[in-house]
Design a protein around this motif. Structure first.
Motif, PDB file in Angstrom:
ATOM      1  N   PHE A   5       0.832  -1.238  -0.032  1.00  0.00           N
ATOM      2  CA  PHE A   5       0.113   0.122  -0.036  1.00  0.00           C
ATOM      3  C   PHE A   5       0.823   1.326  -0.003  1.00  0.00           C
ATOM      4  O   PHE A   5       1.739   1.290   0.738  1.00  0.00           O
ATOM      5  N   PHE A   6       0.589   2.025  -1.104  1.00  0.00           N
ATOM      6  CA  PHE A   6       1.624   3.435  -1.269  1.00  0.00           C
ATOM      7  C   PHE A   6       0.553   4.731  -0.503  1.00  0.00           C
ATOM      8  O   PHE A   6      -0.295   5.094  -1.364  1.00  0.00           O
ATOM      9  N   ASP A   7       0.728   5.085   0.630  1.00  0.00           N
ATOM     10  CA  ASP A   7       0.289   6.257   1.307  1.00  0.00           C
ATOM     11  C   ASP A   7       1.058   7.530   0.710  1.00  0.00           C
ATOM     12  O   ASP A   7       2.358   7.243   0.995  1.00  0.00           O
ATOM     13  N   VAL A   8       0.312   8.400   0.080  1.00  0.00           N
ATOM     14  CA  VAL A   8       1.012   9.401  -0.244  1.00  0.00           C
ATOM     15  C   VAL A   8       0.756  10.837   0.407  1.00  0.00           C
ATOM     16  O   VAL A   8      -0.493  11.165   0.821  1.00  0.00           O
ATOM     17  N   ARG A   9       1.767  11.859   0.241  1.00  0.00           N
ATOM     18  CA  ARG A   9       1.323  12.933   0.935  1.00  0.00           C
ATOM     19  C   ARG A   9       2.003  14.125   0.060  1.00  0.00           C
ATOM     20  O   ARG A   9       3.063  14.250  -0.266  1.00  0.00           O
ATOM     21  N   ALA A  10       1.008  14.840  -0.753  1.00  0.00           N
ATOM     22  CA  ALA A  10       1.432  15.652  -1.469  1.00  0.00           C
ATOM     23  C   ALA A  10       0.395  16.964  -1.421  1.00  0.00           C
ATOM     24  O   ALA A  10      -0.306  17.395  -2.138  1.00  0.00           O
ATOM     25  N   GLY A  11       0.421  17.538  -0.044  1.00  0.00           N
ATOM     26  CA  GLY A  11      -0.235  18.582  -0.015  1.00  0.00           C
ATOM     27  C   GLY A  11      -1.357  17.853   1.436  1.00  0.00           C
ATOM     28  O   GLY A  11      -1.121  18.423   2.543  1.00  0.00           O
ATOM     29  N   ARG A  34       9.473   5.495  -8.463  1.00  0.00           N
ATOM     30  CA  ARG A  34       8.896   5.854  -9.745  1.00  0.00           C
ATOM     31  C   ARG A  34       7.654   6.846  -9.603  1.00  0.00           C
ATOM     32  O   ARG A  34       7.333   7.627 -10.330  1.00  0.00           O
ATOM     33  N   LEU A  35       6.919   6.550  -8.558  1.00  0.00           N
ATOM     34  CA  LEU A  35       5.921   7.354  -8.256  1.00  0.00           C
ATOM     35  C   LEU A  35       5.992   8.667  -7.901  1.00  0.00           C
ATOM     36  O   LEU A  35       5.169   9.473  -8.018  1.00  0.00           O
ATOM     37  N   LEU A  36       7.200   8.866  -6.958  1.00  0.00           N
ATOM     38  CA  LEU A  36       7.182  10.146  -6.331  1.00  0.00           C
ATOM     39  C   LEU A  36       7.334  11.478  -7.553  1.00  0.00           C
ATOM     40  O   LEU A  36       6.633  12.355  -7.402  1.00  0.00           O
ATOM     41  N   PRO A  37       8.349  11.254  -8.602  1.00  0.00           N
ATOM     42  CA  PRO A  37       8.379  12.173  -9.625  1.00  0.00           C
ATOM     43  C   PRO A  37       7.161  12.381 -10.358  1.00  0.00           C
ATOM     44  O   PRO A  37       6.848  13.735 -10.713  1.00  0.00           O
ATOM     45  N   ASN A  43       1.594  17.754  -8.993  1.00  0.00           N
ATOM     46  CA  ASN A  43       1.003  18.618  -7.833  1.00  0.00           C
ATOM     47  C   ASN A  43       1.675  19.790  -7.335  1.00  0.00           C
ATOM     48  O   ASN A  43       1.696  20.240  -6.325  1.00  0.00           O
ATOM     49  N   ILE A  44       2.877  20.097  -8.232  1.00  0.00           N
ATOM     50  CA  ILE A  44       3.632  21.276  -7.831  1.00  0.00           C
ATOM     51  C   ILE A  44       2.848  22.420  -7.736  1.00  0.00           C
ATOM     52  O   ILE A  44       2.114  22.872  -8.817  1.00  0.00           O
ATOM     53  N   PRO A  45       2.590  23.204  -6.762  1.00  0.00           N
ATOM     54  CA  PRO A  45       1.746  24.284  -6.425  1.00  0.00           C
ATOM     55  C   PRO A  45       1.970  25.523  -7.525  1.00  0.00           C
ATOM     56  O   PRO A  45       3.093  25.522  -7.644  1.00  0.00           O
ATOM     57  N   GLU A  46       0.973  25.903  -7.844  1.00  0.00           N
ATOM     58  CA  GLU A  46       1.071  27.320  -8.879  1.00  0.00           C
ATOM     59  C   GLU A  46       1.909  28.388  -8.051  1.00  0.00           C
ATOM     60  O   GLU A  46       2.651  29.136  -8.267  1.00  0.00           O
ATOM     61  N   TYR A  66       9.001   0.910   3.368  1.00  0.00           N
ATOM     62  CA  TYR A  66       9.802   1.538   2.905  1.00  0.00           C
ATOM     63  C   TYR A  66       9.143   3.358   2.751  1.00  0.00           C
ATOM     64  O   TYR A  66       8.120   3.325   2.782  1.00  0.00           O
ATOM     65  N   SER A  67       9.993   4.180   2.978  1.00  0.00           N
ATOM     66  CA  SER A  67       9.485   5.509   2.803  1.00  0.00           C
ATOM     67  C   SER A  67      10.547   6.423   2.152  1.00  0.00           C
ATOM     68  O   SER A  67      11.658   6.156   2.359  1.00  0.00           O
ATOM     69  N   ALA A  68       9.845   7.493   1.409  1.00  0.00           N
ATOM     70  CA  ALA A  68      10.526   8.224   0.420  1.00  0.00           C
ATOM     71  C   ALA A  68      10.181   9.780   0.368  1.00  0.00           C
ATOM     72  O   ALA A  68       9.096   9.812   0.594  1.00  0.00           O
ATOM     73  N   THR A  69      10.814  10.689   0.258  1.00  0.00           N
ATOM     74  CA  THR A  69      10.558  11.855   0.254  1.00  0.00           C
ATOM     75  C   THR A  69      11.133  12.636  -1.052  1.00  0.00           C
ATOM     76  O   THR A  69      12.435  12.188  -1.137  1.00  0.00           O
ATOM     77  N   LEU A  70      10.585  13.466  -1.644  1.00  0.00           N
ATOM     78  CA  LEU A  70      11.038  14.289  -2.925  1.00  0.00           C
ATOM     79  C   LEU A  70      10.654  15.779  -2.493  1.00  0.00           C
ATOM     80  O   LEU A  70       9.562  16.156  -2.213  1.00  0.00           O
ATOM     81  N   THR A  71      11.704  16.846  -2.543  1.00  0.00           N
ATOM     82  CA  THR A  71      11.640  18.253  -1.984  1.00  0.00           C
ATOM     83  C   THR A  71      11.657  18.893  -3.327  1.00  0.00           C
ATOM     84  O   THR A  71      12.603  18.882  -3.965  1.00  0.00           O
ATOM     85  N   PHE A  72      10.671  19.832  -3.928  1.00  0.00           N
ATOM     86  CA  PHE A  72      10.819  20.632  -4.630  1.00  0.00           C
ATOM     87  C   PHE A  72      11.323  22.281  -3.989  1.00  0.00           C
ATOM     88  O   PHE A  72      10.340  22.574  -2.996  1.00  0.00           O
ATOM     89  N   ALA A  73      12.116  22.833  -4.419  1.00  0.00           N
ATOM     90  CA  ALA A  73      12.450  23.942  -4.023  1.00  0.00           C
ATOM     91  C   ALA A  73      12.800  25.021  -5.101  1.00  0.00           C
ATOM     92  O   ALA A  73      13.797  24.616  -5.797  1.00  0.00           O
ATOM     93  N   GLY A  74      12.079  26.226  -5.299  1.00  0.00           N
ATOM     94  CA  GLY A  74      12.443  27.089  -6.420  1.00  0.00           C
ATOM     95  C   GLY A  74      12.801  28.404  -5.818  1.00  0.00           C
ATOM     96  O   GLY A  74      12.527  28.786  -4.617  1.00  0.00           O
TER      97      GLY A  74
END
Length: 79
Positions: A5-11, A34-37, A43-46, A66-74
């Motif tokens: 089971f893949f629980d996602v947090r994207a907001g 593969r799922l995170l990207p 879902n990158i917020p405007e 397994y746990s993984a995070t991906l961070t977007f920083a602009g």
């Protein structure tokens, strides 16, 4: 074949109630990677330039495997 089971947090949290049958934890890890990207791309917020996306993979018994995070920083640069 075991189910993962893949629980996602994207907001907000999104819980996977269905799961996916995979051959084992190594395949679950690869699927999460593969799922995170894909999630981030959709879902990158405007507004805002910082966001963290996360996935928690659990086995059929609800144990995390397994746990993984991906961070977007602009950063807007001056001209």
């Amino acid at each position: 074949m075991p189910r993962y089971f893949f629980d996602v947090r994207a907001g907000g949290p999104e819980f996977d109630d269905t799961g996916t049958e995979l051959s084992g934890p190594d395949d679950a890890r690869q699927k999460a990677k593969r799922l995170l990207p894909d999630i981030a791309r959709e879902n990158i917020p405007e507004e805002g330039d910082h966001h963290t996306f996360a996935v928690m993979v659990k086995d059929e018994n609800g144990h995390p495997v397994y746990s993984a995070t991906l961070t977007f920083a602009g950063l807007r640069l001056p001209r």
